[in-house]
Motif scaffolding. Sequence first.
Motif, short mmCIF file in Angstrom:
data_model
loop_
_atom_site.label_atom_id
_atom_site.label_comp_id
_atom_site.label_asym_id
_atom_site.label_seq_id
_atom_site.Cartn_x
_atom_site.Cartn_y
_atom_site.Cartn_z
N GLU A 121 57.34 56.90 -118.78
CA GLU A 121 55.98 56.42 -118.56
C GLU A 121 55.14 57.64 -118.23
OE1 GLU A 121 56.07 53.43 -115.57
OE2 GLU A 121 57.03 51.97 -116.88
N SER A 122 53.98 57.73 -118.85
CA SER A 122 53.13 58.90 -118.67
C SER A 122 51.71 58.47 -118.34
CB SER A 122 53.08 59.73 -119.96
OG SER A 122 54.37 60.13 -120.34
N ALA A 123 51.03 59.33 -117.61
CA ALA A 123 49.59 59.20 -117.39
C ALA A 123 48.92 60.24 -118.28
CB ALA A 123 49.23 59.44 -115.93
N VAL A 124 47.95 59.78 -119.06
CA VAL A 124 47.24 60.66 -119.98
C VAL A 124 45.80 60.79 -119.47
CG1 VAL A 124 46.50 61.00 -122.37
CG2 VAL A 124 48.70 59.90 -121.89
N PHE A 125 45.32 62.02 -119.41
CA PHE A 125 43.97 62.30 -118.92
C PHE A 125 43.16 62.94 -120.04
CE2 PHE A 125 46.85 62.31 -115.38
CZ PHE A 125 46.17 61.65 -114.38
N PRO A 128 62.88 57.08 -131.45
CA PRO A 128 62.01 57.17 -130.28
C PRO A 128 60.55 57.23 -130.73
CG PRO A 128 63.02 59.29 -130.71
CD PRO A 128 63.59 58.33 -131.71
N VAL A 129 59.68 56.57 -129.98
CA VAL A 129 58.25 56.55 -130.29
C VAL A 129 57.50 57.10 -129.08
CG1 VAL A 129 56.27 55.14 -130.94
CG2 VAL A 129 58.54 54.58 -131.83
N ALA A 130 56.94 58.28 -129.22
CA ALA A 130 56.20 58.94 -128.13
C ALA A 130 54.78 58.39 -128.09
CB ALA A 130 56.22 60.45 -128.33
N SER A 131 54.63 57.18 -127.59
CA SER A 131 53.33 56.51 -127.56
C SER A 131 52.29 57.33 -126.80
CB SER A 131 53.45 55.14 -126.91
OG SER A 131 54.35 54.34 -127.64
N ASP A 132 52.72 58.00 -125.73
CA ASP A 132 51.78 58.81 -124.96
C ASP A 132 51.16 59.93 -125.81
OD1 ASP A 132 54.23 60.20 -125.07
OD2 ASP A 132 54.36 60.51 -122.90
N VAL A 133 51.98 60.60 -126.57
CA VAL A 133 51.51 61.71 -127.41
C VAL A 133 50.70 61.19 -128.59
CG1 VAL A 133 52.26 63.63 -128.87
CG2 VAL A 133 53.45 63.17 -126.71
N ILE A 134 51.16 60.11 -129.22
CA ILE A 134 50.45 59.56 -130.38
C ILE A 134 49.07 59.05 -129.97
CG2 ILE A 134 50.48 57.79 -132.18
CD1 ILE A 134 53.62 58.02 -132.07
N LEU A 135 48.99 58.32 -128.86
CA LEU A 135 47.69 57.82 -128.40
C LEU A 135 46.76 58.97 -128.03
CD1 LEU A 135 48.73 54.72 -126.28
CD2 LEU A 135 47.56 54.75 -128.50
N ALA A 136 47.30 60.01 -127.40
CA ALA A 136 46.47 61.16 -127.05
C ALA A 136 45.94 61.84 -128.30
CB ALA A 136 47.27 62.14 -126.19
N SER A 187 32.63 61.81 -118.76
CA SER A 187 33.55 60.83 -118.16
C SER A 187 35.00 61.24 -118.40
CB SER A 187 33.33 59.45 -118.76
OG SER A 187 32.06 58.95 -118.43
N ILE A 188 35.84 60.88 -117.44
CA ILE A 188 37.28 61.10 -117.55
C ILE A 188 37.94 59.75 -117.85
CG2 ILE A 188 39.38 61.85 -116.37
CD1 ILE A 188 37.40 64.13 -116.83
N LEU A 189 38.79 59.73 -118.85
CA LEU A 189 39.56 58.54 -119.20
C LEU A 189 41.01 58.80 -118.84
CD1 LEU A 189 40.08 55.84 -120.67
CD2 LEU A 189 40.22 57.15 -122.80
N THR A 190 41.60 57.88 -118.11
CA THR A 190 43.01 57.97 -117.74
C THR A 190 43.69 56.65 -118.08
OG1 THR A 190 42.45 59.39 -115.87
CG2 THR A 190 44.63 58.40 -115.86
N TYR A 191 44.85 56.74 -118.68
CA TYR A 191 45.64 55.53 -118.92
C TYR A 191 47.11 55.85 -118.72
CZ TYR A 191 45.99 57.59 -123.62
OH TYR A 191 46.18 58.45 -124.66
N VAL A 192 47.87 54.82 -118.40
CA VAL A 192 49.31 54.94 -118.23
C VAL A 192 49.95 54.16 -119.37
CG1 VAL A 192 51.29 54.38 -116.75
CG2 VAL A 192 49.12 55.15 -115.73
N VAL A 193 50.91 54.79 -120.02
CA VAL A 193 51.55 54.16 -121.16
C VAL A 193 53.04 54.49 -121.14
CG1 VAL A 193 51.08 56.10 -122.74
CG2 VAL A 193 51.40 53.80 -123.67
N ALA A 194 53.84 53.55 -121.60
CA ALA A 194 55.29 53.76 -121.70
C ALA A 194 55.66 54.04 -123.15
CB ALA A 194 56.03 52.52 -121.21
#
Length: 135
Positions: free
Chosen positions: A127-131, A88-96, A73-80
């Motif tokens: 805002e980023s999309a993480v795959f 600065p808090v790079a939520s996209d990188v930390i969540l990934a 399965s592929i998981l995709t989410y969008v996060v700011a």
Amino acid sequence: GTLRSHPAIVFPTSAYLRSDARTRHIAVKLDEMGNSACIPKEERLRVQRVLLGYFEDMYLVLKELWRILRPGSILTYVVANSRYYYLPVASDVILAEIARCIGFQPIDLVVLRKRNGRTRQKSFLRESAVFLKKP
């Protein structure tokens, strides 16, 4: 419920990231971020609560997604991303990274747009999309 992402609401503390050996290093880094000189001393405790609380909640979300998704399965989410004062808090990188530690394979991180902050301190806001993929 809601995610612990707002400083005006005080939630009970938890230690999900710290209690998982795979993600303990992330909790340590979040603690360091919350103690940053970029945050006024009188605000650090409040910022620490929100910062760690949000990522603890998202850790639970990602663990549940790991449980229910089928292999392949592929998981995709969008996060700011966000900013606390001058931190600065790079939520996209930390969540990934949390997802990678749980077992997901990173595929891509795509910056969708740069965001404007409420002040001139808007560096790193995006805002980023993480795959990710569940192997």
